[in-house]
Design a protein around this motif. Structure first.
Motif, PDB file in Angstrom:
ATOM      1  N   UNK A  37       0.938  -1.174  -0.059  1.00  0.00           N
ATOM      2  CA  UNK A  37      -0.041  -0.018  -0.071  1.00  0.00           C
ATOM      3  C   UNK A  37       0.984   1.264  -0.019  1.00  0.00           C
ATOM      4  N   UNK A  38       0.259   2.380  -0.071  1.00  0.00           N
ATOM      5  CA  UNK A  38       1.129   3.729   0.167  1.00  0.00           C
ATOM      6  C   UNK A  38       1.538   3.799   1.581  1.00  0.00           C
ATOM      7  N   UNK A  39       2.130   4.876   1.916  1.00  0.00           N
ATOM      8  CA  UNK A  39       2.551   5.011   3.081  1.00  0.00           C
ATOM      9  C   UNK A  39       1.547   5.608   3.987  1.00  0.00           C
ATOM     10  N   UNK A  40       0.612   6.199   3.146  1.00  0.00           N
ATOM     11  CA  UNK A  40      -0.593   7.019   4.030  1.00  0.00           C
ATOM     12  C   UNK A  40      -1.876   6.871   3.219  1.00  0.00           C
ATOM     13  N   UNK A  41      -2.777   6.184   3.637  1.00  0.00           N
ATOM     14  CA  UNK A  41      -4.120   6.243   2.879  1.00  0.00           C
ATOM     15  C   UNK A  41      -4.985   7.262   3.443  1.00  0.00           C
ATOM     16  N   UNK A  42      -4.627   7.877   4.798  1.00  0.00           N
ATOM     17  CA  UNK A  42      -5.421   8.888   5.104  1.00  0.00           C
ATOM     18  C   UNK A  42      -5.266  10.098   4.600  1.00  0.00           C
ATOM     19  N   UNK A  43      -4.268  10.299   3.627  1.00  0.00           N
ATOM     20  CA  UNK A  43      -3.924  11.573   3.091  1.00  0.00           C
ATOM     21  C   UNK A  43      -2.758  12.387   3.875  1.00  0.00           C
ATOM     22  N   UNK A  44      -2.547  12.150   5.244  1.00  0.00           N
ATOM     23  CA  UNK A  44      -1.773  12.781   6.064  1.00  0.00           C
ATOM     24  C   UNK A  44      -0.277  12.733   5.512  1.00  0.00           C
ATOM     25  N   UNK A  45       0.781  13.732   5.551  1.00  0.00           N
ATOM     26  CA  UNK A  45       1.920  13.647   5.377  1.00  0.00           C
ATOM     27  C   UNK A  45       2.867  13.268   6.295  1.00  0.00           C
ATOM     28  N   UNK A  46       4.041  12.540   5.891  1.00  0.00           N
ATOM     29  CA  UNK A  46       4.879  12.129   7.103  1.00  0.00           C
ATOM     30  C   UNK A  46       5.901  13.416   7.461  1.00  0.00           C
ATOM     31  N   UNK A  47       6.096  13.202   8.649  1.00  0.00           N
ATOM     32  CA  UNK A  47       6.870  14.302   9.220  1.00  0.00           C
ATOM     33  C   UNK A  47       7.967  13.692  10.144  1.00  0.00           C
ATOM     34  N   UNK A  48       9.117  14.753  10.357  1.00  0.00           N
ATOM     35  CA  UNK A  48      10.233  13.729  10.782  1.00  0.00           C
ATOM     36  C   UNK A  48       9.886  13.612  12.361  1.00  0.00           C
ATOM     37  N   UNK A  49      10.615  12.527  12.967  1.00  0.00           N
ATOM     38  CA  UNK A  49      10.303  12.243  14.259  1.00  0.00           C
ATOM     39  C   UNK A  49      11.254  13.080  15.281  1.00  0.00           C
ATOM     40  N   UNK A  50      10.614  13.669  15.937  1.00  0.00           N
ATOM     41  CA  UNK A  50      11.303  15.030  16.971  1.00  0.00           C
ATOM     42  C   UNK A  50      12.351  14.271  17.823  1.00  0.00           C
ATOM     43  N   UNK A  51      13.489  14.619  17.981  1.00  0.00           N
ATOM     44  CA  UNK A  51      14.488  14.281  18.882  1.00  0.00           C
ATOM     45  C   UNK A  51      15.243  12.941  18.043  1.00  0.00           C
ATOM     46  N   UNK A  52      15.004  12.511  16.955  1.00  0.00           N
ATOM     47  CA  UNK A  52      15.443  11.367  16.523  1.00  0.00           C
ATOM     48  C   UNK A  52      16.991  11.899  16.237  1.00  0.00           C
ATOM     49  N   UNK A  53      17.935  10.880  16.581  1.00  0.00           N
ATOM     50  CA  UNK A  53      19.516  11.372  16.486  1.00  0.00           C
ATOM     51  C   UNK A  53      19.972  10.821  14.934  1.00  0.00           C
ATOM     52  N   UNK A  54      20.246  11.859  14.061  1.00  0.00           N
ATOM     53  CA  UNK A  54      20.935  11.397  12.768  1.00  0.00           C
ATOM     54  C   UNK A  54      22.149  11.768  12.753  1.00  0.00           C
ATOM     55  N   UNK A  55      22.843  11.982  13.662  1.00  0.00           N
ATOM     56  CA  UNK A  55      24.163  12.408  13.684  1.00  0.00           C
ATOM     57  C   UNK A  55      25.160  11.196  13.392  1.00  0.00           C
ATOM     58  N   UNK A  56      24.706  10.078  13.505  1.00  0.00           N
ATOM     59  CA  UNK A  56      25.598   8.863  13.347  1.00  0.00           C
ATOM     60  C   UNK A  56      26.133   8.449  12.096  1.00  0.00           C
ATOM     61  N   UNK A  57      27.158   7.697  11.759  1.00  0.00           N
ATOM     62  CA  UNK A  57      27.639   7.174  10.684  1.00  0.00           C
ATOM     63  C   UNK A  57      27.703   5.595  10.600  1.00  0.00           C
ATOM     64  N   UNK A  58      28.026   5.108  11.687  1.00  0.00           N
ATOM     65  CA  UNK A  58      28.148   3.716  11.670  1.00  0.00           C
ATOM     66  C   UNK A  58      26.854   2.765  11.485  1.00  0.00           C
ATOM     67  N   UNK A  59      26.928   1.471  11.874  1.00  0.00           N
ATOM     68  CA  UNK A  59      25.955   0.572  11.457  1.00  0.00           C
ATOM     69  C   UNK A  59      24.547   0.803  12.416  1.00  0.00           C
ATOM     70  N   UNK A  60      23.516   0.785  11.919  1.00  0.00           N
ATOM     71  CA  UNK A  60      22.321   1.354  12.844  1.00  0.00           C
ATOM     72  C   UNK A  60      21.957   2.733  13.110  1.00  0.00           C
TER      73      UNK A  60
END
Length: 410
Positions: A37-60
């Motif tokens: 299916x599509x990511x959202x059938x409700x028509x809502x848009x995805x938004x970034x998760x607050x406080x998710x840590x995107x600073x790393x570079x290694x596995x995981x």
């Protein structure tokens, strides 16, 4: 390994509902009629998760983490925080860095001391193309009820799509080590996405996911020493499927195995230049190849008719050399590859028409020879998708409780 996904999800949901220790969830939940299916059938848009840590570079480490509005709008999604993640992992085949996708979840409410314990769930076969990743489906291709049942009883949950599903790349179908590393790194990605997640985790998977859970157990200690794997449950695991080649040569593949064989060949042909598709297909199989290997779109509707035309002579290696080539690739991916990091529980059926039970018995024997702590349950009258999972779920809770595991290897 494809057609049992939703059947197994229903059975697993029911098994969770009746486990005496209290894991529970409704047995009536929607299963989408389409695989993707599509990511959202409700028509809502995805938004970034607050406080998710995107600073790393290694596995995981995270490339992105966004909301899942289609799932969040469902009854199952209301019970948890969810995120679709893209994260870095490692190819078990050559050790190269990869980027894969998946879904991660935490319960609502206050976490226990030490954070939410984690169950990493390895899904069964969904296909071998990029659109085949469950995280792109509003109901996780029928597994949303399983996830909701686990989060509802206090577990954080991860479910990787596996390399090449849900994100660009070639999916190495039945490469259990790669899927296992994707499973481990999904736990790391979860901890970078949401706060208050424990380092203690268990692996659980069926079929292709059973192989992933088994491989994750092998890789956990050397690959992710910062995490504490308490145990792994492998349900009808695709631990070693190199026997497909011998059966194809002999013309004794079951109908289920013929369908899986097309995916094996197509995946290997995409991965390895020495695998020529036409060495393993002819007649009706060659004519219907795109239909037999599709996971989405109008081709899927043609699969039942195409499957009915499969004949042993149309799906076998053309020469002994072609057989050896395919067998070699599959044997190199077979389990076990290393000693287990934690206890493992294996459940499989004696009447399985997809993964011959002897293949699993032999793989267990090799794991025992490597010093593994393995308990197993061979259910003689069960097949691939109808094995009884209730004891397996209790087994996971016993491991989190610190109780000693039975070792049938002795």
């Amino acid at each position: 390994m494809r057609k049992t996904l939703r059947t197994v999800a229903v059975a697993l949901t029911a098994a969770v509902a009746v486990v005496a220790v209290g894991l529970s969830l409704p047995v009536s939940w929607n299963v989408a009629t389409d695989f993707v299916g599509t990511l959202s059938r409700s028509g809502a848009q995805t938004v970034p998760i607050a406080n998710a840590d995107l600073s790393g570079t290694g596995p995981g480490s995270l490339v992105s983490a966004v909301t899942m509005p289609g799932l969040a709008a469902s009854p199952e999604g209301l019970r948890q925080q969810s995120a679709r993640v893209v994260y870095r992992s490692t190819s078990g085949d050559d050790g190269s860095s990869t980027v894969v996708s998946g879904a991660v979840f935490v319960p609502l409410g206050a976490p226990p001391d030490g954070g939410w314990p984690v169950v990493a769930f390895g899904h069964g076969t969904t296909g071998i193309d990029e659109p085949c990743g469950p995280s792109a489906s509003p109901n996780l291709m029928g597994t949303a009820g399983v996830v909701a049942g686990l989060t509802g009883k206090g577990f954080a949950v991860v479910m990787p799509d596996y390399e090449g599903l849900g994100a660009p790349g070639v999916h190495p179908y039945t490469d259990a080590k790669t899927a296992g590393l994707n499973l481990v790194d999904a736990v790391r990605a979860l901890r970078h996405t949401f706060a208050n997640v424990s380092t203690r985790w268990a692996a659980l998977g069926h079929s292709q996911g059973g192989g992933a859970a088994w491989a994750a157990d092998e890789q956990a200690k050397p690959y992710a020493p910062e995490l504490d794997l308490v145990g792994a449950v492998a349900l009808a695991p695709a631990a070693d499927v190199s026997g497909f080649v011998d059966k194809a040569q002999a013309g004794t593949l079951t109908q289920d195995q013929r369908l899986a064989f097309t995916l094996l060949v197509e995946s290997l042909a995409r991965r390895f230049p020495d695998v020529n598709r036409d060495d393993y297909r002819r007649g009706a199989v060659a004519q219907s190849w795109d239909v037999l290997t599709a996971c989405s779109g109008p081709l899927v509707e043609q699969r039942p008719a195409a499957s009915a035309t499969l004949a042993p002579q149309d799906i076998k290696p053309a020469t002994p050399e072609a057989a050896d080539r395919l067998r070699g690739h599959l044997a190199r991916w077979a389990l076990p590859q290393e000693p287990l990091s934690a206890p493992m529980y294996v459940v499989y059926g004696g009447a399985d028409t997809l993964i011959d039970p002897q293949w699993t018995t032999d793989a267990i024997a090799r794991a025992c020879a490597l010093g593994g702590n393995v308990e197993w349950d061979l259910q003689s009258d069960k097949g691939h998708g109808d094995i009884d999972f209730a004891r397996a779920l209790s087994w996971i809770l016993e491991r989190f409780a610190g109780r000693p595991a039975t070792n049938d290897c002795r």
